[in-house]
Design an enzyme around this catalytic site. Structure first.
Site, PDB file in Angstrom:
ATOM      1  N   HIS A 180      36.896  -2.829 135.740  1.00  0.00           N
ATOM      2  CA  HIS A 180      37.818  -3.637 134.941  1.00  0.00           C
ATOM      3  C   HIS A 180      38.378  -4.816 135.740  1.00  0.00           C
ATOM      4  CE1 HIS A 180      37.757  -1.120 131.426  1.00  0.00           C
ATOM      5  NE2 HIS A 180      38.042  -0.038 132.116  1.00  0.00           N
ATOM      6  N   VAL A 230      41.653  25.142 145.593  1.00  0.00           N
ATOM      7  CA  VAL A 230      42.930  25.353 146.280  1.00  0.00           C
ATOM      8  C   VAL A 230      43.832  26.176 145.366  1.00  0.00           C
ATOM      9  CG1 VAL A 230      45.003  24.195 147.147  1.00  0.00           C
ATOM     10  CG2 VAL A 230      42.729  23.243 147.618  1.00  0.00           C
ATOM     11  N   ALA A 263      32.420   3.659 133.165  1.00  0.00           N
ATOM     12  CA  ALA A 263      31.720   2.994 134.275  1.00  0.00           C
ATOM     13  C   ALA A 263      31.959   1.491 134.326  1.00  0.00           C
ATOM     14  CB  ALA A 263      30.222   3.297 134.227  1.00  0.00           C
TER      15      ALA A 263
HETATM   16  C1  LIG Z   1      37.325   8.389 128.827  1.00  0.00           C
HETATM   17  C2  LIG Z   1      37.600   7.730 130.138  1.00  0.00           C
HETATM   18  C3  LIG Z   1      37.126   6.438 130.402  1.00  0.00           C
HETATM   19  C4  LIG Z   1      37.397   5.813 131.605  1.00  0.00           C
HETATM   20  N1  LIG Z   1      36.836   4.597 131.864  1.00  0.00           N
HETATM   21  C5  LIG Z   1      37.084   4.001 133.056  1.00  0.00           C
HETATM   22  C6  LIG Z   1      36.467   2.758 133.370  1.00  0.00           C
HETATM   23  O1  LIG Z   1      35.624   2.256 132.620  1.00  0.00           O
HETATM   24  N2  LIG Z   1      36.819   2.152 134.529  1.00  0.00           N
HETATM   25  C7  LIG Z   1      37.728   2.689 135.392  1.00  0.00           C
HETATM   26  O2  LIG Z   1      38.047   2.050 136.384  1.00  0.00           O
HETATM   27  N3  LIG Z   1      38.276   3.889 135.139  1.00  0.00           N
HETATM   28  C8  LIG Z   1      37.954   4.570 134.011  1.00  0.00           C
HETATM   29  N4  LIG Z   1      38.491   5.799 133.760  1.00  0.00           N
HETATM   30  C9  LIG Z   1      39.388   6.396 134.737  1.00  0.00           C
HETATM   31  C10 LIG Z   1      38.659   6.987 135.938  1.00  0.00           C
HETATM   32  O3  LIG Z   1      37.544   7.754 135.525  1.00  0.00           O
HETATM   33  C11 LIG Z   1      39.644   7.869 136.705  1.00  0.00           C
HETATM   34  O4  LIG Z   1      40.801   7.127 136.967  1.00  0.00           O
HETATM   35  C12 LIG Z   1      39.081   8.335 138.043  1.00  0.00           C
HETATM   36  O5  LIG Z   1      37.811   8.893 137.857  1.00  0.00           O
HETATM   37  C13 LIG Z   1      40.022   9.343 138.650  1.00  0.00           C
HETATM   38  O6  LIG Z   1      39.437   9.848 139.814  1.00  0.00           O
HETATM   39  P1  LIG Z   1      40.118  11.036 140.571  1.00  0.00           P
HETATM   40  O7  LIG Z   1      39.345  11.221 141.820  1.00  0.00           O
HETATM   41  O8  LIG Z   1      41.597  10.790 140.672  1.00  0.00           O
HETATM   42  O9  LIG Z   1      40.009  12.293 139.591  1.00  0.00           O
HETATM   43  P2  LIG Z   1      38.770  13.268 139.320  1.00  0.00           P
HETATM   44  O10 LIG Z   1      37.497  12.574 139.238  1.00  0.00           O
HETATM   45  O11 LIG Z   1      39.157  14.117 138.154  1.00  0.00           O
HETATM   46  O12 LIG Z   1      38.737  14.163 140.620  1.00  0.00           O
HETATM   47  C14 LIG Z   1      39.652  15.201 140.866  1.00  0.00           C
HETATM   48  C15 LIG Z   1      38.883  16.338 141.494  1.00  0.00           C
HETATM   49  O13 LIG Z   1      39.798  17.348 141.904  1.00  0.00           O
HETATM   50  C16 LIG Z   1      39.173  18.596 141.727  1.00  0.00           C
HETATM   51  N5  LIG Z   1      40.237  19.620 141.704  1.00  0.00           N
HETATM   52  C17 LIG Z   1      41.199  19.790 140.776  1.00  0.00           C
HETATM   53  N6  LIG Z   1      41.996  20.828 141.104  1.00  0.00           N
HETATM   54  C18 LIG Z   1      41.517  21.320 142.281  1.00  0.00           C
HETATM   55  C19 LIG Z   1      41.909  22.389 143.129  1.00  0.00           C
HETATM   56  N7  LIG Z   1      42.964  23.165 142.827  1.00  0.00           N
HETATM   57  N8  LIG Z   1      41.202  22.628 144.248  1.00  0.00           N
HETATM   58  C20 LIG Z   1      40.117  21.847 144.557  1.00  0.00           C
HETATM   59  N9  LIG Z   1      39.697  20.833 143.789  1.00  0.00           N
HETATM   60  C21 LIG Z   1      40.397  20.559 142.669  1.00  0.00           C
HETATM   61  C22 LIG Z   1      38.444  18.426 140.393  1.00  0.00           C
HETATM   62  O14 LIG Z   1      37.414  19.378 140.233  1.00  0.00           O
HETATM   63  C23 LIG Z   1      37.933  17.009 140.492  1.00  0.00           C
HETATM   64  O15 LIG Z   1      36.620  16.947 141.003  1.00  0.00           O
HETATM   65  C24 LIG Z   1      38.200   6.466 132.577  1.00  0.00           C
HETATM   66  C25 LIG Z   1      38.653   7.771 132.340  1.00  0.00           C
HETATM   67  C26 LIG Z   1      38.323   8.404 131.133  1.00  0.00           C
HETATM   68  C27 LIG Z   1      38.762   9.815 130.914  1.00  0.00           C
END
Ligand SMILES: Cc1cc2nc3c(=O)[nH]c(=O)nc-3n(C[C@H](O)[C@H](O)[C@H](O)COP(=O)(O)OP(=O)(O)OC[C@H]3O[C@@H](n4cnc5c(N)ncnc54)[C@H](O)[C@@H]3O)c2cc1C
Length: 484
Positions: A52, A173, A49
């Site tokens: 950065h 999907v 959270a």
């Molecule tokens: C340990 C850790 C610490 C972090 N700390 C930070 C931080 O302090 N600050 C920062 O800026 N970033 C941080 N990050 C990174 C940040 O959390 C991610 O970059 C960001 O949340 C990515 O978002 P997203 O929407 O790409 O992915 P996600 O949140 O993973 O969303 C992808 C979504 O797609 C869905 N999905 C997958 N496949 C399918 C399908 N076939 N059909 C339908 N839905 C599907 C999933 O269920 C999910 O809800 C951290 C990550 C981690 C793991």
């Protein structure tokens, strides 16, 4: 039943929801398909959270550019959408001369990346800012902030929803075909049609890309484990405190982060794992985490821990290479119309708004994007009763007696807040959905007191049997029936 859209976004994480909100400013029919029962069920709800500032990212990378932009614009979005945000600053602490060299490297990278607000401070200044933290000096990043990543994603999604975007939960999907410039997407037992597919599937973005016919990517899951400490520890720390990062597999080192609600997080670790759904925590890693955290902040005790969790990074670099890859944000060369968001690991939360801007520009380079004059830019969240002064509390209780009933004793959450969480615009009615929206069940007792009361409210208000109450999705029933 077949559904027709201009754009289908796969994934309701911070990135998918930021894109949904951005594109909802234009005259477009948009759907978000999410395999879980709520937003932020993947990595977006399981991170540190931290907003950065951009000095940790490789100079010249897209990650660095979007992180700096994201940090500078974060507060504005939080104001518009009523999202918790606190500019705390951050310390990267040096314990020996080698670390001082590491700080010099970070300051240099920060300068080249355009990160404002970086300065070197002495050991005495560290003590003044954070009396419980040791170290011989530190880099202070005054622009670093903290937020609530779940509320952040909920707020983006609710605002997108208010502006006409359709959200489909429990809709995985499973197939994507393309014929004559139209995608046909098989998900949740239905078909969805669209001219563009935006692949924001996080850890599964390689799989979704393959389903659509582009097999160029492989995501390596890399887990980070955390402890959550009781709020009574909040007096020990006012800002995130990190050690100087050491070269390795691509984490920032075990650190301590205050949450916006007043807890402290310890973690995350960084371990490559084999499966993308293993959110377990392990004894060895947890022991190591606590040991390192105690070196950074000596007054904490293991008795302060109230919960643990893990999140999984979606890395484009495997364990043999290590470190960080860069974000891939582009239209697939192999499948035109498929917009790829791959390898969106940290700082993906911070960067999500500029990422959504890039996606808008990619679509805008192929389509005339016509702004919607009726776009609503603001959204209000649930009133937090516990934050109000006595006069305001009194007024609200007189207006609405449900504010007078405390349901969650640890976090002081009222029945009205629970009701507001249940009646969210996205239609989520799971216990986890209520927990993350209203903070009920998040305190010291972790729902021991209020869970049954919330279940009672749900069954009474909606006239549903107790067997229908779910923790998360359809597979997570809590009760099999009544015993008396
Ligand atoms: C340990 C850790 C610490 C972090 N700390 C930070 C931080 O302090 N600050 C920062 O800026 N970033 C941080 N990050 C990174 C940040 O959390 C991610 O970059 C960001 O949340 C990515 O978002 P997203 O929407 O790409 O992915 P996600 O949140 O993973 O969303 C992808 C979504 O797609 C869905 N999905 C997958 N496949 C399918 C399908 N076939 N059909 C339908 N839905 C599907 C999933 O269920 C999910 O809800 C951290 C990550 C981690 C793991």
């Amino acid at each position: 039943m077949e559904n027709y859209f201009d754009i289908v976004i796969v994934g309701a994480g911070a990135v998918g929801c930021a894109i949904a909100r951005e594109l909802s400013k234009y005259k477009l029919q948009i759907a978000v398909l999410e395999k879980e029962s709520d937003v932020a069920a993947g990595t977006s709800g399981r991170n540190s959270a931290v907003v950065h500032a951009g000095f940790n990212n490789k100079v010249g990378s897209l990650m660095a550019k979007l992180c700096v932009e994201g940090n500078l614009g974060f507060e504005k979005v939080c104001r518009e959408l009523d999202i918790p945000y606190k500019k705390t600053g951050k310390l990267v602490v040096a314990f020996d001369e080698g670390d001082i060299k590491g700080i010099e490297r970070l300051m240099d990278a920060g300068k080249k990346n355009g990160t404002p607000g970086l300065s070197y401070i002495s050991g005495e200044e560290v003590k003044r800012l954070e009396p419980h933290v040791g170290g011989i000096g530190a880099m202070l990043s005054s622009n670093t902030a903290i937020t609530n990543p779940f509320i952040y994603t909920v707020a983006l999604a609710e605002n997108a929803c208010a502006n006409g975007v359709k959200f489909y939960f429990n809709t995985e999907v499973r197939g994507i075909t393309k014929r004559e410039n139209r995608f046909r997407i098989r998900a949740g037992g239905r078909y969805y049609h669209s001219r563009y597919v935006i692949n924001a599937a996080g850890l599964y973005s390689d799989k979704v890309s393959s389903l659509a016919g582009d097999k160029s990517y492989k995501i390596y899951p890399c887990r980070g484990q955390y402890y959550i400490l009781d709020k009574r520890t909040s007096k020990y720390l006012s800002m995130p405190v990190y050690p100087v990062p050491r070269p390795g597999i691509g984490g920032l080192g075990v650190h301590l982060t205050p949450t916006i609600e007043g807890n402290i997080l310890i973690g995350p670790s960084a371990e490559y794992i084999k499966t993308k759904c293993d959110y377990g925590v392990t004894k060895d890693v947890m022991n190591q985490l606590f040991k390192e955290a105690k070196e950074l902040l000596p007054p904490i005790s293991i008795r302060d821990t109230i919960r643990n969790y893990s999140g999984i990074r979606s890395k484009l670099v495997g364990p043999k290479v290590g470190g960080f890859g860069d974000f891939v944000i582009e239209e697939s060369i192999i499948v035109p119309g498929l917009i790829q968001l791959i390898g969106i690991e940290s700082p993906g939360l911070t960067s999500s708004i500029p990422i959504s801007g890039m996606v808008r520009d990619i679509i805008g380079s192929k389509e005339d994007l016509i702004p919607k004059p009726e776009f609503i830019s603001e959204r209000r969240g649930i009133v937090e009763f516990r934050q109000l002064d006595a006069a305001e509390k009194d007024r609200l209780v007189r207006e609405c007696p449900e504010y007078g009933e405390i349901v969650c004793r640890c976090e002081h959450i009222t029945k009205k807040e629970i009701m507001d969480a249940i009646e969210n615009p996205l239609g989520v009615k799971t216990l986890a959905g209520i927990k993350y929206r209203a903070r009920a069940m998040m305190g010291r007792c972790q729902g021991g007191y209020c869970l049954t009361r919330i279940v009672e409210i749900l069954t009474r208000e909606y006239g549903v049997p107790v067997e229908e109450i779910m923790l998360r999705g359809n597979e997570s029933k809590l009760f099999t029936g009544r015993v008396k």
